[in-house]
Design a protein around this motif. Sequence first.
Motif, short mmCIF file in Angstrom:
data_model
loop_
_atom_site.label_atom_id
_atom_site.label_comp_id
_atom_site.label_asym_id
_atom_site.label_seq_id
_atom_site.Cartn_x
_atom_site.Cartn_y
_atom_site.Cartn_z
N SER A 60 18.93 26.31 12.04
CA SER A 60 19.73 27.40 12.60
C SER A 60 20.21 28.35 11.52
N LEU A 61 20.66 27.81 10.40
CA LEU A 61 21.10 28.66 9.30
C LEU A 61 19.96 29.51 8.76
N PHE A 62 18.78 28.91 8.60
CA PHE A 62 17.61 29.67 8.15
C PHE A 62 17.27 30.77 9.15
N ALA A 63 17.34 30.46 10.44
CA ALA A 63 17.04 31.47 11.46
C ALA A 63 18.05 32.61 11.42
N LEU A 64 19.33 32.29 11.24
CA LEU A 64 20.34 33.34 11.18
C LEU A 64 20.19 34.22 9.94
N ILE A 65 19.84 33.61 8.83
CA ILE A 65 19.68 34.38 7.59
C ILE A 65 18.48 35.31 7.67
N THR A 66 17.38 34.84 8.23
CA THR A 66 16.17 35.67 8.28
C THR A 66 16.19 36.67 9.42
N ALA A 67 16.98 36.45 10.45
CA ALA A 67 16.97 37.35 11.61
C ALA A 67 17.83 38.59 11.39
N ARG A 68 18.65 38.63 10.37
CA ARG A 68 19.54 39.77 10.21
C ARG A 68 18.84 41.00 9.64
N ASN A 69 17.63 40.87 9.14
CA ASN A 69 16.91 41.99 8.57
C ASN A 69 15.71 42.39 9.42
N ASN A 70 15.78 42.16 10.70
CA ASN A 70 14.66 42.51 11.57
C ASN A 70 14.48 44.03 11.64
N TYR A 71 13.25 44.43 11.84
CA TYR A 71 12.93 45.85 11.97
C TYR A 71 13.39 46.35 13.33
N VAL A 72 14.11 47.46 13.33
CA VAL A 72 14.54 48.09 14.57
C VAL A 72 13.81 49.43 14.67
N PRO A 73 12.96 49.59 15.67
CA PRO A 73 12.21 50.84 15.77
C PRO A 73 13.14 51.99 16.15
N PRO A 74 12.74 53.21 15.80
CA PRO A 74 13.57 54.37 16.17
C PRO A 74 13.57 54.54 17.69
N PRO A 75 14.58 55.19 18.21
CA PRO A 75 14.63 55.39 19.66
C PRO A 75 13.47 56.27 20.12
N PRO A 76 13.01 56.07 21.34
CA PRO A 76 11.87 56.86 21.82
C PRO A 76 12.24 58.33 21.94
N GLY A 77 11.25 59.18 21.65
CA GLY A 77 11.48 60.63 21.74
C GLY A 77 11.25 61.13 23.16
N THR A 78 11.63 62.37 23.37
CA THR A 78 11.46 62.98 24.69
C THR A 78 10.18 63.78 24.77
N ASP A 79 9.41 63.86 23.69
CA ASP A 79 8.15 64.59 23.69
C ASP A 79 7.11 63.86 24.52
N VAL A 80 6.37 64.63 25.30
CA VAL A 80 5.31 64.07 26.12
C VAL A 80 3.98 64.45 25.47
N GLU A 81 3.17 63.46 25.19
CA GLU A 81 1.87 63.73 24.60
C GLU A 81 0.84 63.82 25.70
N VAL A 82 0.09 64.91 25.70
CA VAL A 82 -0.93 65.11 26.73
C VAL A 82 -2.28 64.76 26.13
N ALA A 83 -3.02 63.93 26.83
CA ALA A 83 -4.34 63.53 26.35
C ALA A 83 -5.30 64.70 26.52
N SER A 84 -6.14 64.91 25.53
CA SER A 84 -7.10 66.00 25.63
C SER A 84 -8.34 65.52 26.38
N ASP A 85 -9.15 66.49 26.86
CA ASP A 85 -10.37 66.15 27.60
C ASP A 85 -11.52 65.85 26.67
N HIS A 86 -11.38 66.03 25.39
CA HIS A 86 -12.49 65.87 24.45
C HIS A 86 -12.62 64.47 24.03
#
Length: 86
Positions: A60-86
Amino acid sequence: MKALARTVGILTSSAVLLVGLATPAMADAPVTWAEGESRSMLENLIFFGGSTLGLIAAISLFALITARNNYVPPPPGTDVEVASDH
């Protein structure tokens, strides 16, 4: 005859391994060792229970020590990506 010989060989080797590996496990202690004091039920509970609780605490101690540096992704943006026909 070839299949019979293979079957006999497999059964014989299985029996030899079973007896050969189980024989040392049947001994309580080697003949050269002097019999020591046996532990009481309370001592067994403290020994096995304490080691189990210590292992749980260490994991449990090992899990607590290693879990505090987890990667947190940035919040999702509001931009909509449109797929091209090519």
